[in-house]
Design a protein around this motif. Structure first.
Motif, PDB file in Angstrom:
ATOM      1  N   HIS A  26     124.464   8.072  44.589  1.00 46.03           N
ATOM      2  CA  HIS A  26     123.022   7.941  44.370  1.00 46.03           C
ATOM      3  C   HIS A  26     122.468   6.570  44.750  1.00 46.03           C
ATOM      4  N   ARG A  27     123.333   5.660  45.223  1.00 46.16           N
ATOM      5  CA  ARG A  27     122.831   4.374  45.739  1.00 46.16           C
ATOM      6  C   ARG A  27     123.328   4.200  47.179  1.00 46.16           C
ATOM      7  N   THR A  28     123.270   5.280  47.947  1.00 47.87           N
ATOM      8  CA  THR A  28     123.840   5.262  49.297  1.00 47.87           C
ATOM      9  C   THR A  28     122.802   5.734  50.318  1.00 47.87           C
ATOM     10  N   PRO A  29     123.027   5.456  51.605  1.00 51.74           N
ATOM     11  CA  PRO A  29     122.055   5.878  52.632  1.00 51.74           C
ATOM     12  C   PRO A  29     121.701   7.363  52.628  1.00 51.74           C
ATOM     13  N   PRO A  30     122.663   8.285  52.378  1.00 49.50           N
ATOM     14  CA  PRO A  30     122.223   9.698  52.369  1.00 49.50           C
ATOM     15  C   PRO A  30     121.145   9.978  51.306  1.00 49.50           C
ATOM     16  N   LEU A  31     121.263   9.308  50.161  1.00 46.14           N
ATOM     17  CA  LEU A  31     120.240   9.496  49.119  1.00 46.14           C
ATOM     18  C   LEU A  31     118.925   8.852  49.569  1.00 46.14           C
ATOM     19  N   HIS A  32     119.035   7.683  50.172  1.00 49.07           N
ATOM     20  CA  HIS A  32     117.806   7.016  50.650  1.00 49.07           C
ATOM     21  C   HIS A  32     117.093   7.902  51.674  1.00 49.07           C
ATOM     22  N   ASP A  33     117.859   8.502  52.578  1.00 45.23           N
ATOM     23  CA  ASP A  33     117.272   9.392  53.589  1.00 45.23           C
ATOM     24  C   ASP A  33     116.581  10.578  52.917  1.00 45.23           C
ATOM     25  N   LEU A  34     117.248  11.126  51.909  1.00 49.18           N
ATOM     26  CA  LEU A  34     116.703  12.302  51.214  1.00 49.18           C
ATOM     27  C   LEU A  34     115.382  11.949  50.524  1.00 49.18           C
ATOM     28  N   LEU A 225     111.365   3.224  43.872  1.00 49.40           N
ATOM     29  CA  LEU A 225     110.888   4.000  45.026  1.00 49.40           C
ATOM     30  C   LEU A 225     110.754   3.107  46.263  1.00 49.40           C
ATOM     31  N   ALA A 226     110.504   1.827  46.039  1.00 47.77           N
ATOM     32  CA  ALA A 226     110.371   0.895  47.170  1.00 47.77           C
ATOM     33  C   ALA A 226     111.654   0.858  47.998  1.00 47.77           C
ATOM     34  N   ARG A 227     112.804   1.189  47.372  1.00 50.45           N
ATOM     35  CA  ARG A 227     114.060   1.276  48.138  1.00 50.45           C
ATOM     36  C   ARG A 227     114.585   2.710  48.182  1.00 50.45           C
ATOM     37  N   ASP A 228     113.662   3.671  48.027  1.00 54.92           N
ATOM     38  CA  ASP A 228     114.014   5.090  48.087  1.00 54.92           C
ATOM     39  C   ASP A 228     115.114   5.469  47.098  1.00 54.92           C
ATOM     40  N   GLU A 229     114.951   4.965  45.887  1.00 53.59           N
ATOM     41  CA  GLU A 229     115.908   5.303  44.841  1.00 53.59           C
ATOM     42  C   GLU A 229     115.170   5.703  43.568  1.00 53.59           C
ATOM     43  N   THR A 230     115.947   6.156  42.576  1.00 54.79           N
ATOM     44  CA  THR A 230     115.401   6.481  41.261  1.00 54.79           C
ATOM     45  C   THR A 230     116.076   5.563  40.236  1.00 54.79           C
ATOM     46  N   PRO A 231     115.409   5.305  39.089  1.00 59.14           N
ATOM     47  CA  PRO A 231     115.974   4.338  38.127  1.00 59.14           C
ATOM     48  C   PRO A 231     117.347   4.754  37.610  1.00 59.14           C
ATOM     49  N   THR A 232     117.515   6.045  37.285  1.00 59.19           N
ATOM     50  CA  THR A 232     118.816   6.508  36.796  1.00 59.19           C
ATOM     51  C   THR A 232     119.341   7.571  37.765  1.00 59.19           C
ATOM     52  N   THR A 233     120.572   8.024  37.563  1.00 57.18           N
ATOM     53  CA  THR A 233     121.199   8.978  38.480  1.00 57.18           C
ATOM     54  C   THR A 233     120.377  10.266  38.569  1.00 57.18           C
ATOM     55  N   PRO A 234     119.886  10.604  39.738  1.00 57.46           N
ATOM     56  CA  PRO A 234     119.091  11.840  39.848  1.00 57.46           C
ATOM     57  C   PRO A 234     119.989  13.053  40.051  1.00 57.46           C
ATOM     58  N   SER A 235     119.422  14.234  39.798  1.00 57.77           N
ATOM     59  CA  SER A 235     120.099  15.468  40.205  1.00 57.77           C
ATOM     60  C   SER A 235     119.893  15.584  41.711  1.00 57.77           C
ATOM     61  N   THR A 236     120.913  15.160  42.455  1.00 52.91           N
ATOM     62  CA  THR A 236     120.771  15.214  43.919  1.00 52.91           C
ATOM     63  C   THR A 236     120.634  16.662  44.381  1.00 52.91           C
ATOM     64  N   ALA A 237     121.259  17.602  43.656  1.00 56.94           N
ATOM     65  CA  ALA A 237     121.130  19.024  44.020  1.00 56.94           C
ATOM     66  C   ALA A 237     119.659  19.439  43.992  1.00 56.94           C
ATOM     67  N   HIS A 238     118.942  18.990  42.962  1.00 60.03           N
ATOM     68  CA  HIS A 238     117.514  19.322  42.882  1.00 60.03           C
ATOM     69  C   HIS A 238     116.717  18.657  43.998  1.00 60.03           C
ATOM     70  N   LEU A 239     117.117  17.449  44.378  1.00 61.13           N
ATOM     71  CA  LEU A 239     116.366  16.770  45.453  1.00 61.13           C
ATOM     72  C   LEU A 239     116.559  17.511  46.778  1.00 61.13           C
ATOM     73  N   TYR A 240     117.771  18.004  47.024  1.00 62.78           N
ATOM     74  CA  TYR A 240     117.971  18.814  48.239  1.00 62.78           C
ATOM     75  C   TYR A 240     117.135  20.097  48.171  1.00 62.78           C
ATOM     76  N   ALA A 241     117.090  20.695  46.990  1.00 64.42           N
ATOM     77  CA  ALA A 241     116.285  21.914  46.825  1.00 64.42           C
ATOM     78  C   ALA A 241     114.800  21.606  47.023  1.00 64.42           C
ATOM     79  N   LEU A 242     114.368  20.460  46.504  1.00 69.36           N
ATOM     80  CA  LEU A 242     112.957  20.076  46.625  1.00 69.36           C
ATOM     81  C   LEU A 242     112.569  19.906  48.087  1.00 69.36           C
ATOM     82  N   ASP A 243     113.472  19.317  48.859  1.00 68.37           N
ATOM     83  CA  ASP A 243     113.224  19.110  50.289  1.00 68.37           C
ATOM     84  C   ASP A 243     112.879  20.456  50.957  1.00 68.37           C
TER      85      ASP A 243
END
Ligand SMILES: *Cc1c(COP(=O)(O)O)cnc(C)c1O
Length: 355
Positions: A26-34, A225-243
């Motif tokens: 959750h602090r990596t480029p794939p998450l930032h891209d998402l 958000l300024a670095r395309d992140e969330t304060p705590t660990t997000p549900s990355t599965a939900h972010l992919y679904a949201l996309d």
């Protein structure tokens, strides 16, 4: 079983499939891209050029956080049903001063009454629920927001949980400071994520409040958000679904999507007119949920069970209206054809003697 409850609602297989994406950090480029992919689409859905966030929680966490982040003096809650009442309770349970401006169930607020209530400068935030899911009415959002914005420094907080994705919205044009939605209603995603906007002046207000909470701290969300992140660990599965869900919304287009929801609502009301009758002000009927009354004292539990045995899950009455009403949630992926099939099943359940 098809879900016609007012959320959660049916989810498209492509949206579910997106959730099986391999795990990422959750602090990596794939998450930032998402996050960078999702944010502009979320901004367009809300109609804002400012901050649009996701929170791994249900919408209530952000509704509660809104009173903590924004109210310094006292909030005015526009109460017209169970959900708007709960927002006032959230303020009370957080030690935030709140008064209620209530209307009878099924009715919406008159902007003139809101203006009157704000006249003496006692309030610095107004809480309003756009679609009051318990009674099936849509508050006159533009007029209510305008009434609040006529007063300096009063934050406009909107619960759009059961409206966003089914009704067109432009928070910047209206002047909404915080707008909150869950994804399991008209956005047609699995529950577990909330989305929200925070205006610049709302962010400035939050910065002046120390006890604004930790889990949903608007300032921390802004900085992350300024670095395309969330304060705590997000549900990355939900972010992919949201996309994917946001792509589906954009492919259909919000004007067409809003028209589809209006058509489903109109058809339900037409059906209800000579069956159960509509609960609430017909002029304020919501495009996403229809609340039906029960003047003949039909055994609603029996009727809803008979409809379930035909493959459709409806919503019962909610809060004070339990047993007196029932609700059809027509939102997200539902079509007019789906509604026709549902209404045929409801007629069949009535003919079978269940109602
Ligand atoms: C469903 C609903 C909520 C609650 O959302 P959660 O995601 O369950 O926290 C709040 N307000 C309205 C108007 C709703 O319809």
């Amino acid at each position: 079983m098809r879900l016609f409850i007012p959320g959660p609602t049916e989810v498209h297989p492509d949206v579910f499939a997106a959730m099986t994406h391999p795990q990422i950090g959750h602090r990596t480029p794939p998450l930032h891209d998402l996050v960078a992919r999702v944010t502009p689409k979320l901004r367009r859905l809300f109609g804002t050029a400012g901050d649009a966030f996701t929170s791994t929680s249900s919408a209530s966490a952000v509704l509660e956080a809104t009173v903590r982040n924004l109210v310094r003096k006292r909030a005015l809650a526009l109460v017209c049903g169970e959900w708007s009442e709960r927002w006032a309770v959230m303020a009370e349970r957080n030690g935030v001063a709140v008064d209620r401006l209530s209307v009878p169930l099924g009715r919406v607020h008159d902007p003139a009454d809101v203006s009157k209530a704000l006249a003496d400068g006692r309030y610095d935030a107004v809480l309003m629920v756009w679609c009051e899911t318990s009674t099936g009415v849509l508050e006159p959002l533009a007029d209510l927001v305008a009434a609040v914005r006529a007063h300096d420094d009063v934050m406009v907080c909107v619960d759009a949980v059961s409206a966003l994705g089914g009704v067109e919205l432009d928070v910047d044009r209206l002047g909404v400071d915080v707008c909150v939605a869950g994804v399991q209603k008209a956005m047609a995603m699995p529950p577990g994520l909330a989305v929200f906007t925070v205006s610049e002046r709302a962010l400035a207000r939050a910065r002046t409040i120390d006890a604004r909470g930790y889990f949903v701290d608007f300032v921390a969300f802004h900085e992350n958000l300024a670095r395309d992140e969330t304060p705590t660990t997000p549900s990355t599965a939900h972010l992919y679904a949201l996309d994917v869900a946001l792509d589906r919304i954009e492919t259909e287009g919000m004007p067409a999507r809003a028209a589809r929801h209006r058509a489903m609502s109109e058809r339900c009301r037409e059906w209800a007119a000579d069956r159960f009758g509509l609960f609430g002000d017909p002029a304020a009927a919501s495009p996403t949920v229809t609340c039906l009354s029960n003047p003949d004292g039909v055994d609603l539990a029996g009727f809803l069970a008979a409809v379930r045995s035909r493959g459709y899950w409806l919503g019962g009455g909610f809060g004070e209206l339990k047993g007196r009403t029932f609700r059809v949630g027509h939102m997200g992926e539902h079509t007019l054809d789906d509604v026709e099939a549902l209404l045929a099943a409801m007629d069949d359940a009535r003919r079978s003697g269940a109602a």
